[in-house]
Scaffold this motif. Structure first.
Motif, PDB file in Angstrom:
ATOM      1  N   UNK A  98       0.845  -1.205   0.000  1.00 16.65           N
ATOM      2  CA  UNK A  98       0.000   0.000   0.000  1.00 16.65           C
ATOM      3  C   UNK A  98       0.878   1.253   0.000  1.00 16.65           C
ATOM      4  N   UNK A  99       1.933   1.246   0.832  1.00 19.58           N
ATOM      5  CA  UNK A  99       2.822   2.405   0.888  1.00 19.58           C
ATOM      6  C   UNK A  99       3.563   2.585  -0.446  1.00 19.58           C
ATOM      7  N   UNK A 100       3.940   1.466  -1.059  1.00 23.31           N
ATOM      8  CA  UNK A 100       4.658   1.554  -2.333  1.00 23.31           C
ATOM      9  C   UNK A 100       3.732   2.132  -3.420  1.00 23.31           C
ATOM     10  N   UNK A 101       2.491   1.648  -3.443  1.00 25.68           N
ATOM     11  CA  UNK A 101       1.520   2.174  -4.423  1.00 25.68           C
ATOM     12  C   UNK A 101       1.283   3.664  -4.209  1.00 25.68           C
ATOM     13  N   UNK A 102       1.164   4.044  -2.939  1.00 27.22           N
ATOM     14  CA  UNK A 102       0.953   5.457  -2.613  1.00 27.22           C
ATOM     15  C   UNK A 102       2.136   6.285  -3.119  1.00 27.22           C
ATOM     16  N   UNK A 103       3.333   5.745  -2.908  1.00 28.47           N
ATOM     17  CA  UNK A 103       4.542   6.431  -3.359  1.00 28.47           C
ATOM     18  C   UNK A 103       4.546   6.556  -4.884  1.00 28.47           C
ATOM     19  N   UNK A 104       4.115   5.495  -5.564  1.00 26.10           N
ATOM     20  CA  UNK A 104       4.097   5.545  -7.035  1.00 26.10           C
ATOM     21  C   UNK A 104       3.113   6.589  -7.533  1.00 26.10           C
ATOM     22  N   UNK A 105       2.081   6.861  -6.722  1.00 25.18           N
ATOM     23  CA  UNK A 105       1.125   7.874  -7.177  1.00 25.18           C
ATOM     24  C   UNK A 105       1.564   9.275  -6.747  1.00 25.18           C
ATOM     25  N   UNK A 106       2.788   9.389  -6.170  1.00 27.00           N
ATOM     26  CA  UNK A 106       3.350  10.725  -5.977  1.00 27.00           C
ATOM     27  C   UNK A 106       3.687  11.134  -4.558  1.00 27.00           C
ATOM     28  N   UNK A 107       3.279  10.351  -3.560  1.00 30.46           N
ATOM     29  CA  UNK A 107       3.536  10.725  -2.162  1.00 30.46           C
ATOM     30  C   UNK A 107       4.963  10.357  -1.754  1.00 30.46           C
ATOM     31  N   UNK A 108       5.647  11.278  -1.073  1.00 32.37           N
ATOM     32  CA  UNK A 108       6.936  10.919  -0.463  1.00 32.37           C
ATOM     33  C   UNK A 108       6.630  10.170   0.829  1.00 32.37           C
ATOM     34  N   UNK A 109       7.330   9.040   1.032  1.00 34.49           N
ATOM     35  CA  UNK A 109       6.994   8.153   2.157  1.00 34.49           C
ATOM     36  C   UNK A 109       8.215   7.986   3.069  1.00 34.49           C
ATOM     37  N   UNK A 110       7.971   8.122   4.374  1.00 36.16           N
ATOM     38  CA  UNK A 110       9.023   7.840   5.365  1.00 36.16           C
ATOM     39  C   UNK A 110       8.447   6.833   6.365  1.00 36.16           C
ATOM     40  N   UNK A 111       9.041   5.653   6.398  1.00 40.08           N
ATOM     41  CA  UNK A 111       8.561   4.610   7.310  1.00 40.08           C
ATOM     42  C   UNK A 111       9.617   4.363   8.380  1.00 40.08           C
ATOM     43  N   UNK A 112       9.282   4.668   9.628  1.00 36.56           N
ATOM     44  CA  UNK A 112      10.200   4.380  10.735  1.00 36.56           C
ATOM     45  C   UNK A 112       9.967   2.946  11.174  1.00 36.56           C
ATOM     46  N   UNK A 113      11.022   2.169  11.203  1.00 36.10           N
ATOM     47  CA  UNK A 113      10.862   0.755  11.568  1.00 36.10           C
ATOM     48  C   UNK A 113      12.148   0.144  12.104  1.00 36.10           C
ATOM     49  N   UNK A 114      11.961  -0.872  12.964  1.00 42.44           N
ATOM     50  CA  UNK A 114      13.070  -1.721  13.401  1.00 42.44           C
ATOM     51  C   UNK A 114      13.116  -2.980  12.558  1.00 42.44           C
ATOM     52  N   UNK A 115      12.090  -3.198  11.767  1.00 42.13           N
ATOM     53  CA  UNK A 115      11.825  -4.499  11.165  1.00 42.13           C
ATOM     54  C   UNK A 115      12.707  -4.710   9.921  1.00 42.13           C
ATOM     55  N   UNK A 116      13.799  -5.435  10.132  1.00 34.94           N
ATOM     56  CA  UNK A 116      14.748  -5.652   9.033  1.00 34.94           C
ATOM     57  C   UNK A 116      14.080  -6.453   7.924  1.00 34.94           C
ATOM     58  N   UNK A 117      13.204  -7.398   8.320  1.00 33.34           N
ATOM     59  CA  UNK A 117      12.480  -8.208   7.327  1.00 33.34           C
ATOM     60  C   UNK A 117      11.662  -7.318   6.399  1.00 33.34           C
ATOM     61  N   UNK A 118      11.054  -6.289   6.956  1.00 37.45           N
ATOM     62  CA  UNK A 118      10.249  -5.365   6.148  1.00 37.45           C
ATOM     63  C   UNK A 118      11.153  -4.578   5.189  1.00 37.45           C
ATOM     64  N   UNK A 119      12.260  -4.054   5.732  1.00 37.15           N
ATOM     65  CA  UNK A 119      13.146  -3.238   4.895  1.00 37.15           C
ATOM     66  C   UNK A 119      13.771  -4.059   3.777  1.00 37.15           C
TER      67      UNK A 119
END
Ligand SMILES: Nc1ncnc2c1ncn2[C@@H]1O[C@H](COP(=O)(O)OP(=O)(O)OP(=O)(O)O)[C@@H](O)[C@H]1O
Length: 236
Positions: A196-217
């Motif tokens: 969802x965040x990637x799609x949002x980014x593709x439609x033009x939003x700059x995204x900053x995700x704070x995370x500890x989750x290495x699996x996610x990154x």
């Protein structure tokens, strides 16, 4: 990934920065400076993870970006405005361009899940018929299709988190800030939310995700902003 000194990084002429920090420091009260000499930019349309050990200052940095904290020194420029010169009303206007997901979700308990997610459209003064389908589609997409009429106090932690994310992304803000947005969901749902965040980014939003989750990154090649001992290291 190579680390690039944020101080020497020169944005291309076509690259617009939504955010520019110069030598920013933050301390709480009389305590030590927890963020020191932060200099970096967030280009329009960019995607980045913000990471670092617990207590490194990720949430504090997101709060600086959302203008709910003021820096104790340095310059913060947001959407082309030096924030030290802005009054309350101007700050409220800039915030409307930012979607934020906080760790405590901040849902309004007296409104249903549907109403919480529709709130940004209501604030914009849009009529319900113009956004109803969009809100329902997004709620279904995040797996809350059967929880639309539930009030937040009876939602599980993961359901609240998804409702908070849906509310933050529904109006396609210019900048999305998310603090541990997959912290309360299982890995399958976490992958879905990342999409969802990637799609949002593709439609033009700059995204900053704070995370500890290495699996996610590890699931998505993106810029990494790493906080360590108060300093920020940028890996392009
Ligand atoms: N309101 C506050 N008053 C005083 N100190 C604070 C406040 N908020 C945070 N801190 C301190 O600032 C430091 C950074 O906290 P912050 O929550 O920004 O880190 P974090 O990287 O988001 O941590 P975590 O990954 O555990 O959520 C910590 O030492 C914390 O105790």
């Amino acid at each position: 990934m190579a680390e690039r000194s944020s101080a020497t990084r020169v944005p291309s002429r076509t690259e617009l920065s939504l955010v520019r920090f110069e030598n920013v420091g933050l301390r709480y009260g009389l305590g030590p400076e927890i963020l020191r000499d932060l200099s970096f930019q967030i280009p329009a349309h960019s995607f980045q993870f913000l990471t670092g050990p617990s207590g490194a200052g990720k949430t504090s940095l997101l709060r600086l970006l959302f203008l709910s904290h003021r820096p104790t020194r340095g310059l913060v420029n947001l959407f082309g405005h030096d924030i030290s010169r802005l009054g309350k009303d101007e700050i409220a206007d800039l915030r409307k361009r930012i979607g934020i997901v906080l760790q405590d979700f901040r849902l309004l308990d007296h409104m249903t899940t549907y109403e919480n997610v529709a709130l940004p459209f209501r604030v914009m003064g849009r009529s319900e018929s113009s956004y109803r389908k969009e809100v329902i589609d997004l709620l279904r997409w995040v797996g809350l299709g059967d929880r639309m009429d539930a009030l937040p106090p009876i939602l599980s932690g993961g359901e609240k988190q998804r409702a908070a994310i849906a509310r933050a992304v529904i109006s396609r803000p210019q900048l999305l800030l998310a603090d541990e947005p997959t912290g309360s969901v299982d890995p399958t749902l976490g992958r879905r939310l990342l999409r969802l965040f990637i799609e949002l980014n593709k439609s033009g939003t700059a995204v900053i995700i704070a995370t500890h989750d290495i699996g996610l990154m590890d699931q998505y090649e993106a810029r990494r902003l790493v906080l360590h001992q108060g300093r920020l290291h940028v890996y392009e």
